[in-house]
Structures are given as C-alpha cells and as structure tokens.
Motif scaffolding. Structure first.
Motif, mmCIF file in Angstrom:
data_model
loop_
_atom_site.group_PDB
_atom_site.id
_atom_site.type_symbol
_atom_site.label_atom_id
_atom_site.label_comp_id
_atom_site.label_asym_id
_atom_site.label_seq_id
_atom_site.Cartn_x
_atom_site.Cartn_y
_atom_site.Cartn_z
ATOM 1 N N VAL A 1 5.385 -9.316 7.448
ATOM 2 C CA VAL A 1 5.731 -9.519 6.038
ATOM 3 C C VAL A 1 6.308 -10.917 5.823
ATOM 4 O O VAL A 1 5.986 -11.601 4.848
ATOM 5 N N LYS A 2 7.158 -11.363 6.743
ATOM 6 C CA LYS A 2 7.770 -12.693 6.627
ATOM 7 C C LYS A 2 6.711 -13.791 6.625
ATOM 8 O O LYS A 2 6.724 -14.689 5.765
ATOM 9 N N HIS A 3 5.779 -13.694 7.557
ATOM 10 C CA HIS A 3 4.764 -14.745 7.651
ATOM 11 C C HIS A 3 3.721 -14.635 6.542
ATOM 12 O O HIS A 3 3.224 -15.657 6.051
ATOM 13 N N ALA A 4 3.408 -13.417 6.129
ATOM 14 C CA ALA A 4 2.506 -13.255 4.991
ATOM 15 C C ALA A 4 3.121 -13.872 3.738
ATOM 16 O O ALA A 4 2.430 -14.527 2.947
ATOM 17 N N GLY B 1 5.053 -9.120 -3.914
ATOM 18 C CA GLY B 1 5.393 -8.420 -2.681
ATOM 19 C C GLY B 1 4.135 -8.099 -1.909
ATOM 20 O O GLY B 1 3.014 -8.294 -2.393
ATOM 21 N N VAL B 2 4.298 -7.608 -0.689
ATOM 22 C CA VAL B 2 3.162 -7.269 0.164
ATOM 23 C C VAL B 2 3.388 -5.905 0.795
ATOM 24 O O VAL B 2 4.516 -5.434 0.915
ATOM 25 N N VAL C 1 -1.436 -7.112 -1.667
ATOM 26 C CA VAL C 1 -0.509 -7.892 -2.484
ATOM 27 C C VAL C 1 -0.243 -7.159 -3.795
ATOM 28 O O VAL C 1 -1.143 -6.553 -4.383
ATOM 29 N N ARG C 2 0.989 -7.201 -4.245
ATOM 30 C CA ARG C 2 1.315 -6.660 -5.564
ATOM 31 C C ARG C 2 2.043 -7.720 -6.402
ATOM 32 O O ARG C 2 2.490 -8.710 -5.875
#
Length: 214
Positions: free
Chosen positions: A90-93, A106-107, A213-214
C-alpha cells in the motif's frame, strides 16, 4: 525510393522535431535489508505451507510454472494475515499513484498469490485485466530470484498493432527487467508481460497481486 545521406537530408535531420509520447510507467524498488527483513520473515513463515498445498491441487501443474487458481490460493495476504507485506504494498502503491493517478483516494489489495518457477519454467504473455471491476495496478515481489531465473519482459500496450522496429530505433515496444531478490515492481494492470524461462537450477519464488483504486 532509396534513403540517402544527402546534404539536404542531413540539414533536415538537424532541424526536425520528434516528440516521444504515451510512456508506459514501470515502478521498481530495491530495499535495504533492514527495511524488508520483517516482511521476508512474514512471507518465509508461510511459503513452504502454501507450496505444499498448491502441489496437492489438481490444477497445480496445468501451466508452464507451479500455481493454483483455486480461490484459497488467490488471497494469500488475507489467508495468512500478511499485514506487514500488505502495508508495504500500500505504501509503495501510494507513492507510485502520486505521479500516476494523483486523484486516487485510497487503494485495496484484493488478489495476491505465490508463483513458483522451477528450472525451465516460464509464463506466456498476459495481462491482469478482468472484464468486471478491473484492477488499476498489478505487481510482483521477488522472494527468491537466483541468477538466471528469467527476466520479466514488458510489452507496449499497443504491441498487437506495432510494426517491429530495428535495432537503434528511437521507438521501443518491449523492455526487460532482471528479477532481484526483494525487488518490488508495480505497473498498470493492462500492460502485457511475460516471464522468460528459468535457466538456473533453483526455484524462483514471487508473490503477485492486483491493486484497486478508489
């Protein structure tokens, strides 16, 4: 008509303007050991169990590498509660999306699975686009990547309409990355890619995933 290196043509070459548009973004991160140690421990604690379970499935050897598409093997983050690995993705995305899709709020990592490539194994050209609710990003983390275990090759999204270009052209329709242990790679889910044959004598182990992705 032949192309020649006339004075007129050379003058034209000096004046011409060529712009390269429509880049295909590929993200990769090679962490320091202290950054990834706890995540490796988390994955190493479950990989042997997952491998044994996959080999017990009827579809484990249906492909050119070892994998099962049964639902319980497509959600390994949730299955084994791999929270540190999840947070790392999540951090890298989020970092990648800050440049790729700044409007993202957000993801969500929905699918995640182990891949095992024994000597000679490979994977055909494919992408991660699903007909219903397609993911935005996909990626891979290399838990084990012995030298010679097979590059990951990416292809231009319009490769089916592209005319192969000769060596030295300013256009490019494919590129390869050599897998490195602990490397994380992220890319758009529609980008076609393939895994070249494992020429080493050891098993290449990776975790693939899709991000929404949202």
């Amino acid at each position: 008509m032949n192309i020649n290196n006339s004075t007129e043509q050379n003058d034209l070459i000096k004046q011409m303007k060529i712009e390269l548009w429509f880049p295909t973004a590929i993200y990769h991160h090679d962490p320091e050991l202290q950054e990834i140690a706890a995540i490796r421990d988390e994955l190493q604690a479950v990989v042997d169990k997952e491998y044994a379970e996959i080999l017990s499935r009827s579809d484990s050897l249906e492909r050119s590498y070892i994998q099962s598409r049964q639902p319980e093997h497509r959600q390994v983050i949730q299955k084994y509660q791999l929270q540190q690995f999840h947070d790392y993705l999540v951090k890298h995305a989020g970092a990648f999306l800050s440049k790729l899709y700044p409007q993202a709020q957000g993801v969500e990592v929905r699918e995640s699975w182990f891949n095992f490539y024994a000597t000679g194994d490979s994977q055909e050209v494919h992408n991660h686009v699903h007909a219903i609710h397609p993911s935005f990003l996909s990626g891979v983390f290399y838990l084990s990547a012995p030298p010679g275990c097979g590059d990951i090759k990416f292809y231009h999204p319009n490769m089916q309409t592209a005319v192969p270009n000769p060596q030295g052209s300013i256009e490019n329709y494919e590129t390869s990355y050599t897998p490195l242990e602990n490397r994380l790679m992220l890319f758009r889910s529609h980008v076609s890619h393939a895994v070249m044959p494992n020429r080493s004598q050891a098993t290449r182990i990776s975790v693939s995933f899709n991000i929404y992705v949202r």
